[in-house]
Write a protein that holds these residues in place. Structure first.
Motif, PDB file in Angstrom:
ATOM      1  N   UNK A 175      -0.360  12.584 -10.936  1.00 18.69           N
ATOM      2  CA  UNK A 175      -0.967  13.566 -11.398  1.00 18.69           C
ATOM      3  C   UNK A 175      -2.438  13.707 -10.674  1.00 18.69           C
ATOM      4  N   UNK A 176      -2.840  12.713 -10.278  1.00 13.82           N
ATOM      5  CA  UNK A 176      -4.196  12.632  -9.684  1.00 13.82           C
ATOM      6  C   UNK A 176      -4.058  13.446  -8.331  1.00 13.82           C
ATOM      7  N   UNK A 177      -2.900  13.013  -7.633  1.00 11.61           N
ATOM      8  CA  UNK A 177      -2.597  13.497  -6.333  1.00 11.61           C
ATOM      9  C   UNK A 177      -2.187  15.267  -6.579  1.00 11.61           C
ATOM     10  N   UNK A 178      -1.752  15.570  -7.634  1.00 12.28           N
ATOM     11  CA  UNK A 178      -1.374  16.850  -7.807  1.00 12.28           C
ATOM     12  C   UNK A 178       0.009  17.314  -7.428  1.00 12.28           C
ATOM     13  N   UNK A 179       0.665  16.165  -7.104  1.00  8.12           N
ATOM     14  CA  UNK A 179       2.147  16.564  -6.817  1.00  8.12           C
ATOM     15  C   UNK A 179       3.031  15.470  -7.098  1.00  8.12           C
ATOM     16  N   UNK A 180       4.232  15.667  -7.519  1.00  6.94           N
ATOM     17  CA  UNK A 180       5.201  14.563  -7.945  1.00  6.94           C
ATOM     18  C   UNK A 180       6.367  15.212  -8.199  1.00  6.94           C
ATOM     19  N   UNK A 181       7.560  14.485  -8.062  1.00  7.51           N
ATOM     20  CA  UNK A 181       8.988  15.180  -8.311  1.00  7.51           C
ATOM     21  C   UNK A 181       9.709  13.768  -9.152  1.00  7.51           C
ATOM     22  N   UNK A 182      10.193  13.878 -10.272  1.00  2.81           N
ATOM     23  CA  UNK A 182      10.691  12.850 -10.952  1.00  2.81           C
ATOM     24  C   UNK A 182      12.182  13.312 -11.390  1.00  2.81           C
ATOM     25  N   UNK A 183      13.041  12.454 -10.986  1.00  2.29           N
ATOM     26  CA  UNK A 183      14.738  12.677 -11.362  1.00  2.29           C
ATOM     27  C   UNK A 183      14.972  11.701 -12.334  1.00  2.29           C
ATOM     28  N   UNK A 184      15.515  11.954 -13.592  1.00  5.19           N
ATOM     29  CA  UNK A 184      16.148  11.022 -14.392  1.00  5.19           C
ATOM     30  C   UNK A 184      17.632  11.383 -14.371  1.00  5.19           C
ATOM     31  N   UNK A 185      18.326  10.243 -14.352  1.00  7.30           N
ATOM     32  CA  UNK A 185      19.891  10.572 -14.215  1.00  7.30           C
ATOM     33  C   UNK A 185      20.353  10.229 -15.832  1.00  7.30           C
ATOM     34  N   UNK A 186      20.823  11.383 -16.419  1.00  5.97           N
ATOM     35  CA  UNK A 186      21.544  11.256 -17.754  1.00  5.97           C
ATOM     36  C   UNK A 186      23.138  11.243 -17.471  1.00  5.97           C
ATOM     37  N   UNK A 187      23.793  12.077 -18.351  1.00  6.99           N
ATOM     38  CA  UNK A 187      25.125  12.017 -18.352  1.00  6.99           C
ATOM     39  C   UNK A 187      25.634  13.130 -19.269  1.00  6.99           C
ATOM     40  N   UNK A 188      26.828  13.551 -19.054  1.00  3.96           N
ATOM     41  CA  UNK A 188      27.184  14.641 -20.192  1.00  3.96           C
ATOM     42  C   UNK A 188      27.430  13.753 -21.432  1.00  3.96           C
ATOM     43  N   UNK A 189      27.551  12.615 -21.508  1.00  6.15           N
ATOM     44  CA  UNK A 189      27.348  11.604 -22.684  1.00  6.15           C
ATOM     45  C   UNK A 189      26.164  12.052 -23.468  1.00  6.15           C
ATOM     46  N   UNK A 190      24.979  12.491 -22.883  1.00  3.49           N
ATOM     47  CA  UNK A 190      23.843  12.619 -23.648  1.00  3.49           C
ATOM     48  C   UNK A 190      24.083  13.830 -24.695  1.00  3.49           C
ATOM     49  N   UNK A 191      25.270  14.758 -24.521  1.00  6.81           N
ATOM     50  CA  UNK A 191      25.398  15.935 -25.521  1.00  6.81           C
ATOM     51  C   UNK A 191      26.180  15.694 -26.693  1.00  6.81           C
ATOM     52  N   UNK A 192      26.492  14.167 -26.771  1.00  7.61           N
ATOM     53  CA  UNK A 192      27.378  13.892 -27.947  1.00  7.61           C
ATOM     54  C   UNK A 192      27.573  12.405 -28.333  1.00  7.61           C
ATOM     55  N   UNK A 193      27.580  12.106 -29.513  1.00  5.34           N
ATOM     56  CA  UNK A 193      28.021  10.686 -29.798  1.00  5.34           C
ATOM     57  C   UNK A 193      29.110  10.130 -29.067  1.00  5.34           C
ATOM     58  N   UNK A 194      29.246   8.853 -28.745  1.00  9.53           N
ATOM     59  CA  UNK A 194      30.264   8.346 -28.030  1.00  9.53           C
ATOM     60  C   UNK A 194      31.046   7.017 -28.630  1.00  9.53           C
ATOM     61  N   UNK A 226       0.739  -1.389  -0.093  1.00 11.89           N
ATOM     62  CA  UNK A 226       0.079   0.235  -0.101  1.00 11.89           C
ATOM     63  C   UNK A 226       0.937   1.508   0.098  1.00 11.89           C
ATOM     64  N   UNK A 227       1.838   1.287  -1.054  1.00 10.04           N
ATOM     65  CA  UNK A 227       2.593   2.360  -0.799  1.00 10.04           C
ATOM     66  C   UNK A 227       2.435   3.272  -2.246  1.00 10.04           C
ATOM     67  N   UNK A 228       2.133   4.519  -1.910  1.00 10.54           N
ATOM     68  CA  UNK A 228       2.303   5.509  -3.349  1.00 10.54           C
ATOM     69  C   UNK A 228       3.692   6.014  -3.292  1.00 10.54           C
ATOM     70  N   UNK A 229       4.142   6.404  -4.581  1.00 17.93           N
ATOM     71  CA  UNK A 229       5.273   7.030  -5.059  1.00 17.93           C
ATOM     72  C   UNK A 229       5.203   8.333  -5.068  1.00 17.93           C
ATOM     73  N   UNK A 230       6.051   9.342  -4.279  1.00 16.59           N
ATOM     74  CA  UNK A 230       5.554  10.933  -4.436  1.00 16.59           C
ATOM     75  C   UNK A 230       6.849  11.429  -5.345  1.00 16.59           C
ATOM     76  N   UNK A 231       8.039  10.644  -4.937  1.00 17.08           N
ATOM     77  CA  UNK A 231       9.210  11.209  -5.671  1.00 17.08           C
ATOM     78  C   UNK A 231       9.798  10.225  -6.316  1.00 17.08           C
ATOM     79  N   UNK A 232      10.169  10.329  -7.605  1.00 17.42           N
ATOM     80  CA  UNK A 232      10.899   8.922  -8.427  1.00 17.42           C
ATOM     81  C   UNK A 232      12.003   9.164  -8.723  1.00 17.42           C
ATOM     82  N   UNK A 233      13.161   8.552  -8.301  1.00 16.53           N
ATOM     83  CA  UNK A 233      14.488   8.710  -8.757  1.00 16.53           C
ATOM     84  C   UNK A 233      15.058   7.571  -9.699  1.00 16.53           C
TER      85      UNK A 233
END
Ligand SMILES: NC(=O)c1ccc[n+]([C@@H]2O[C@H](COP(=O)([O-])OP(=O)(O)OC[C@H]3O[C@@H](n4cnc5c(N)ncnc54)[C@H](OP(=O)(O)O)[C@@H]3O)[C@@H](O)[C@H]2O)c1
Length: 267
Positions: free
Chosen positions: A128-147, A79-86
């Motif tokens: 959205x239903x609860x009208x509150x949420x925080x989501x963090x997605x971890x990218x990288x500086x690699x996102x800005x160039x082909x590697x 019975x857990x709801x998630x408010x912050x998703x990392x």
């Protein structure tokens, strides 16, 4: 008042563990996801003792297609709801694309891209239903160039950045924000696991996590920790893409190949 709950993927070490500590320290209950059950249980003990919150270890291998559904079933059962998703879990493969084990690379896409997208997709409606949420997605500086020699990893992170920025825009005014954390080299197990050595210049994991965590609470769209990383991103926008790709390739070329090329020059 009901306490809010944070779900952190990749909480067994590195940046994810530091994010879990920050969330617990602020009084959020924590759902801890990673494969290493023992490390998650140890962290649960530390967080509950030190910060008087509830922590819930949910061991899961995010490279497995049904893993997100299993996590959601477990959340429902408890019975857990998630408010912050990392969405932090991720790893890299390195070497020539033609030679890297295909299963490893498909797993990499599954963890870095598919699981991150699926968790967001399945947890967003409740926020959205609860009208509150925080989501963090971890990218990288690699996102800005082909590697070159880490081609799939860089491409997965480009996806994470693009997806996060687009979703942040869609969710404007909804009470739910999406933040993309863009770390550069950070002192974690990441490089060991990718089979490459930690670059000379790198940041401590807790500083990177802190920047991302604060940015998430504030609802910032993109967080690039450290002046060096900001400079790299700025430079990546100025350089012609082909030149940028060649530079990244030169820096990441496996050692034997660099030596072969140098020997050929001597010959
Ligand atoms: N370190 C850097 O230089 C750097 C730079 C830019 C971006 N990043 C990104 O930062 C994020 C965190 O990485 P880190 O640096 O903290 O590396 P890390 O120390 O290797 O931690 C990675 C975390 O992801 C989890 N993970 C890996 N594969 C998983 C799977 N199949 N299923 C579930 N969990 C899995 C690991 O837990 P288990 O092994 O227990 O499953 C671990 O908790 C990643 O997305 C990475 O791409 C890191």
């Amino acid at each position: 008042m009901l306490r809010k709950t944070a779900l952190i993927t990749g909480a067994s070490g590195g940046i994810g563990l530091d994010l879990a500590v920050l969330a617990a320290r602020d009084g959020f209950d924590c759902v801890l996801v990673a494969r290493d059950e023992k490390k998650l249980q140890e962290l649960q003990g530390v967080l509950e003792r030190r910060y008087h919150i509830k922590a819930y270890p949910i061991p899961a291998d995010l490279s497995e297609a049904g893993s997100v559904s299993s996590i959601l079933q477990e959340l429902e059962r408890q019975e857990l709801t998630v408010d912050l998703l990392f969405n932090n879990a991720g790893f890299a493969t390195s070497g020539r694309f033609a030679e890297i084990d295909p299963t490893e690379e498909l797993n990499e896409i599954q963890v870095n891209v598919v699981a991150l997208t699926e968790l967001t997709k399945r947890l967003l409606p409740g926020m959205l239903e609860r009208g509150f949420g925080r989501i963090l997605n971890v990218a990288s500086i690699a996102a800005y160039m082909p590697g070159p020699y880490m081609s799939v990893y860089y491409a997965t992170k480009a996806y994470v950045l693009s997806f996060s920025e687009a979703l942040a825009s869609e969710l404007k005014g909804s009470g739910v924000s999406v933040t993309c954390l863009v770390p550069g080299p950070t002192d974690t197990q990441f490089f060991d696991r990718a089979g490459i050595s930690l670059p000379f210049s790198h940041m401590p994991s807790h500083i990177v996590a802190f920047a991302g965590y604060l940015g998430t609470l504030k609802g910032k769209r993109v967080v690039i920790p450290g002046a060096g990383n900001m400079a790299t991103v700025a430079l990546s926008r100025l350089l012609p893409r082909r030149l940028l790709t060649e530079i990244a390739g030169r820096l990441q070329e496996p050692k034997e190949e660099t030596m072969d090329a140098e020997l050929a020059l001597v010959d």
